[in-house]
Design a protein around this motif. Sequence first.
Motif, PDB file in Angstrom:
ATOM      1  N   ARG A 173      16.862  52.545 -74.906  1.00  0.00           N
ATOM      2  CA  ARG A 173      16.531  53.738 -74.568  1.00  0.00           C
ATOM      3  C   ARG A 173      15.694  53.730 -73.220  1.00  0.00           C
ATOM      4  O   ARG A 173      15.614  54.748 -72.321  1.00  0.00           O
ATOM      5  CB  ARG A 173      15.204  54.244 -75.515  1.00  0.00           C
ATOM      6  CG  ARG A 173      15.940  54.989 -76.779  1.00  0.00           C
ATOM      7  CD  ARG A 173      15.282  55.718 -77.675  1.00  0.00           C
ATOM      8  NE  ARG A 173      15.746  56.677 -78.897  1.00  0.00           N
ATOM      9  CZ  ARG A 173      15.229  57.397 -79.598  1.00  0.00           C
ATOM     10  NH1 ARG A 173      14.114  57.529 -79.620  1.00  0.00           N
ATOM     11  NH2 ARG A 173      16.081  57.816 -80.405  1.00  0.00           N
ATOM     12  N   ARG A 174      14.756  52.858 -73.003  1.00  0.00           N
ATOM     13  CA  ARG A 174      14.085  52.508 -71.688  1.00  0.00           C
ATOM     14  C   ARG A 174      14.851  52.204 -70.813  1.00  0.00           C
ATOM     15  O   ARG A 174      14.617  52.814 -69.462  1.00  0.00           O
ATOM     16  CB  ARG A 174      13.105  51.381 -71.892  1.00  0.00           C
ATOM     17  CG  ARG A 174      12.008  51.906 -72.565  1.00  0.00           C
ATOM     18  CD  ARG A 174      10.789  50.661 -72.383  1.00  0.00           C
ATOM     19  NE  ARG A 174      11.137  49.471 -72.689  1.00  0.00           N
ATOM     20  CZ  ARG A 174      10.801  48.573 -73.618  1.00  0.00           C
ATOM     21  NH1 ARG A 174      10.486  49.243 -74.768  1.00  0.00           N
ATOM     22  NH2 ARG A 174      11.233  47.583 -73.788  1.00  0.00           N
ATOM     23  N   ARG A 198      18.011  53.560 -70.361  1.00  0.00           N
ATOM     24  CA  ARG A 198      18.517  54.973 -70.125  1.00  0.00           C
ATOM     25  C   ARG A 198      17.563  55.777 -69.229  1.00  0.00           C
ATOM     26  O   ARG A 198      17.743  56.323 -68.245  1.00  0.00           O
ATOM     27  CB  ARG A 198      18.921  55.652 -71.329  1.00  0.00           C
ATOM     28  CG  ARG A 198      20.095  54.833 -72.122  1.00  0.00           C
ATOM     29  CD  ARG A 198      21.297  55.244 -71.342  1.00  0.00           C
ATOM     30  NE  ARG A 198      22.655  54.677 -72.090  1.00  0.00           N
ATOM     31  CZ  ARG A 198      23.516  54.028 -71.770  1.00  0.00           C
ATOM     32  NH1 ARG A 198      23.362  53.407 -70.446  1.00  0.00           N
ATOM     33  NH2 ARG A 198      24.441  54.020 -72.323  1.00  0.00           N
ATOM     34  N   ALA A 199      16.276  55.632 -69.671  1.00  0.00           N
ATOM     35  CA  ALA A 199      15.193  56.457 -68.995  1.00  0.00           C
ATOM     36  C   ALA A 199      14.770  56.007 -67.770  1.00  0.00           C
ATOM     37  O   ALA A 199      14.691  56.628 -66.849  1.00  0.00           O
ATOM     38  CB  ALA A 199      13.898  56.486 -69.841  1.00  0.00           C
ATOM     39  N   SER A 200      15.162  54.814 -67.322  1.00  0.00           N
ATOM     40  CA  SER A 200      14.843  54.054 -66.031  1.00  0.00           C
ATOM     41  C   SER A 200      15.992  54.184 -65.219  1.00  0.00           C
ATOM     42  O   SER A 200      16.148  53.742 -64.059  1.00  0.00           O
ATOM     43  CB  SER A 200      14.344  52.568 -66.420  1.00  0.00           C
ATOM     44  OG  SER A 200      15.173  51.918 -66.782  1.00  0.00           O
ATOM     45  N   ARG A 223      19.230  63.381 -68.901  1.00  0.00           N
ATOM     46  CA  ARG A 223      17.634  63.170 -69.436  1.00  0.00           C
ATOM     47  C   ARG A 223      17.799  62.470 -70.456  1.00  0.00           C
ATOM     48  O   ARG A 223      18.136  62.745 -71.617  1.00  0.00           O
ATOM     49  CB  ARG A 223      17.358  64.695 -69.312  1.00  0.00           C
ATOM     50  CG  ARG A 223      17.275  65.465 -67.890  1.00  0.00           C
ATOM     51  CD  ARG A 223      16.884  66.950 -68.169  1.00  0.00           C
ATOM     52  NE  ARG A 223      17.841  67.760 -68.966  1.00  0.00           N
ATOM     53  CZ  ARG A 223      17.756  69.064 -69.267  1.00  0.00           C
ATOM     54  NH1 ARG A 223      16.682  69.486 -69.271  1.00  0.00           N
ATOM     55  NH2 ARG A 223      18.847  69.518 -69.857  1.00  0.00           N
ATOM     56  N   PRO A 224      16.510  61.580 -70.740  1.00  0.00           N
ATOM     57  CA  PRO A 224      16.266  60.797 -71.632  1.00  0.00           C
ATOM     58  C   PRO A 224      15.938  61.888 -72.905  1.00  0.00           C
ATOM     59  O   PRO A 224      16.343  61.554 -73.909  1.00  0.00           O
ATOM     60  CB  PRO A 224      15.240  59.888 -71.415  1.00  0.00           C
ATOM     61  CG  PRO A 224      15.232  59.835 -69.698  1.00  0.00           C
ATOM     62  CD  PRO A 224      15.957  60.959 -69.495  1.00  0.00           C
ATOM     63  N   ARG A 225      15.359  62.782 -72.539  1.00  0.00           N
ATOM     64  CA  ARG A 225      14.984  63.904 -73.724  1.00  0.00           C
ATOM     65  C   ARG A 225      16.281  64.275 -74.461  1.00  0.00           C
ATOM     66  O   ARG A 225      16.251  64.295 -75.540  1.00  0.00           O
ATOM     67  CB  ARG A 225      14.186  65.139 -72.969  1.00  0.00           C
ATOM     68  CG  ARG A 225      14.022  66.215 -74.079  1.00  0.00           C
ATOM     69  CD  ARG A 225      13.439  67.414 -73.497  1.00  0.00           C
ATOM     70  NE  ARG A 225      14.317  68.137 -72.716  1.00  0.00           N
ATOM     71  CZ  ARG A 225      15.146  69.110 -73.146  1.00  0.00           C
ATOM     72  NH1 ARG A 225      15.117  69.281 -74.308  1.00  0.00           N
ATOM     73  NH2 ARG A 225      15.797  69.479 -72.281  1.00  0.00           N
ATOM     74  N   ARG A 237      17.085  61.677 -76.948  1.00  0.00           N
ATOM     75  CA  ARG A 237      16.308  61.538 -78.161  1.00  0.00           C
ATOM     76  C   ARG A 237      16.681  62.608 -79.009  1.00  0.00           C
ATOM     77  O   ARG A 237      16.924  62.614 -80.158  1.00  0.00           O
ATOM     78  CB  ARG A 237      15.085  61.421 -77.713  1.00  0.00           C
ATOM     79  CG  ARG A 237      14.408  60.461 -76.877  1.00  0.00           C
ATOM     80  CD  ARG A 237      12.896  60.429 -76.988  1.00  0.00           C
ATOM     81  NE  ARG A 237      12.504  61.549 -75.967  1.00  0.00           N
ATOM     82  CZ  ARG A 237      12.260  61.177 -74.576  1.00  0.00           C
ATOM     83  NH1 ARG A 237      12.557  60.103 -74.230  1.00  0.00           N
ATOM     84  NH2 ARG A 237      11.606  62.207 -73.975  1.00  0.00           N
TER      85      ARG A 237
END
Length: 489
Positions: A362-363, A365-367, A384-386, A389
Amino acid sequence: MNDLPFGFSSSGDDGDDAKGRSGRGSGGSGGSGGQDNPFGFDLGAGGAGFDPSQLGQMFSQLGQMFSGMTSGAGSGSGPVNYQVASNLARQQIGDFTPVAGKETEAVTEAVRLAEVWLDEQTSLPAGVTTSAAWTPVQWLEEAMPTFKRLCDPVAEQLSGGWTDNLPAEAKQMAGPMLGMLTQMGGMAFGTQLGQGLGQLAKEVLTSTDIGLPLAAPGTAVLLPEAIAGFSDGLELPAQEIIVFIAAREAAHVRLFSHVPWLRERVLSTVEQYARGITIDFSGIENAAANIDPAQLLSDPSKIEELMSASTAFEPSATPEQTAALERLETLLALIEGWVEQVVFRALNDRLPSTSALTETMRRRRASGGPAEQTFATLVGLEMRPRKLREAATLWSKLVESSDITTRDGVWAHPDLIPDSGDLDNPAGFIDRVIGGDVGELDDDPIAQLEKTMAEEAAAREKESSGESTEPDESPEPPADDDDQGSSKG
């Protein structure tokens, strides 16, 4: 990371990002390899850093470009020069470690084990028929056909918009030069694509790491060299990391193998976006209006002025494009969210590091992992990571409210899959899928309290009317039936 297609930037950009990307180009010389030097050669201060051996390369590239203009065929005749992209990507990859036999065996065993565990958490049957370990160069060769599908629609619209929107006088003056401009545009697009693919080839962990299958149908692929780099610093057992990544690959392969419309839907959504691209050419038109064409030959600064104006090219988002991007973002998030949930449920009780590895992904993807870099470069989209999730949450709640067969049945038809609004309101989507009133299953304590009070009131009403509230809890129902029958007799 640039969020505009093919490196188009607004006029406020300082160019640092473009220079940084050029610094990772062929030769690794950095310096002024950006727009001021499209061939990526480092001239240094006053040309002191110029390598004479690069002059032959430059003329060779120019010769290939003019040859393609004459023949009208070959890799340089399209909107993207894929020969340039491939060559530059190979230079970006540089030295790599060949795949050893034991690595191929390890990949095969990890995939086989992961498939057994995935069987318990999805109704989709196994999709892997063969496993393989790739080098970065193998990934590049296998990925290129798919990237052609992704790049061509966007590049065609951009290159066509350039020539179609030139003022009539400029078109007449340019004449045969328009063909060369098209070739130069193809080289520019190919250069940026090559830089991106070269970097991706060293980072992707599997053949589906960008959200699309790049290997042959039924083939699960891991890249051992990239996985080794990914594992550095995690302080987790290497075997668990390999099995976890193999499970993600196997889950992707299952999904794309048994949902035949999925891959084509992603590609067609990119094409829908590309067809709506419009570009504001007011910047270069205003600059050109104030320049005497004769000055372009005598005053190089005027050419630089026009090039500066060209950095103001920015695709304008139409409502259709906005909708296409939203659909693409949602679809990619649903794919990633489904894979995350299935893998987590399959491995969580078996691999102690499952939770840590899920969070690491997940991190990543977020970065800005490979998927985000790819689609941001191609179509101006950053996942968007949101959304990721929320997609994972939706799939999890759907299983809790029904079962894995119902969850996986959503993939049966594209009209059944959730949209962006469903990610924001999973309870409403679950209502439609299972046909029941599960809105109260959402995290609403007031609704849960009201439901409990209603059930208690119904129970009290039954008691006051003399009805038993526990008719089916008798420990010996056959004996009770016999007693009732003898009393009636």
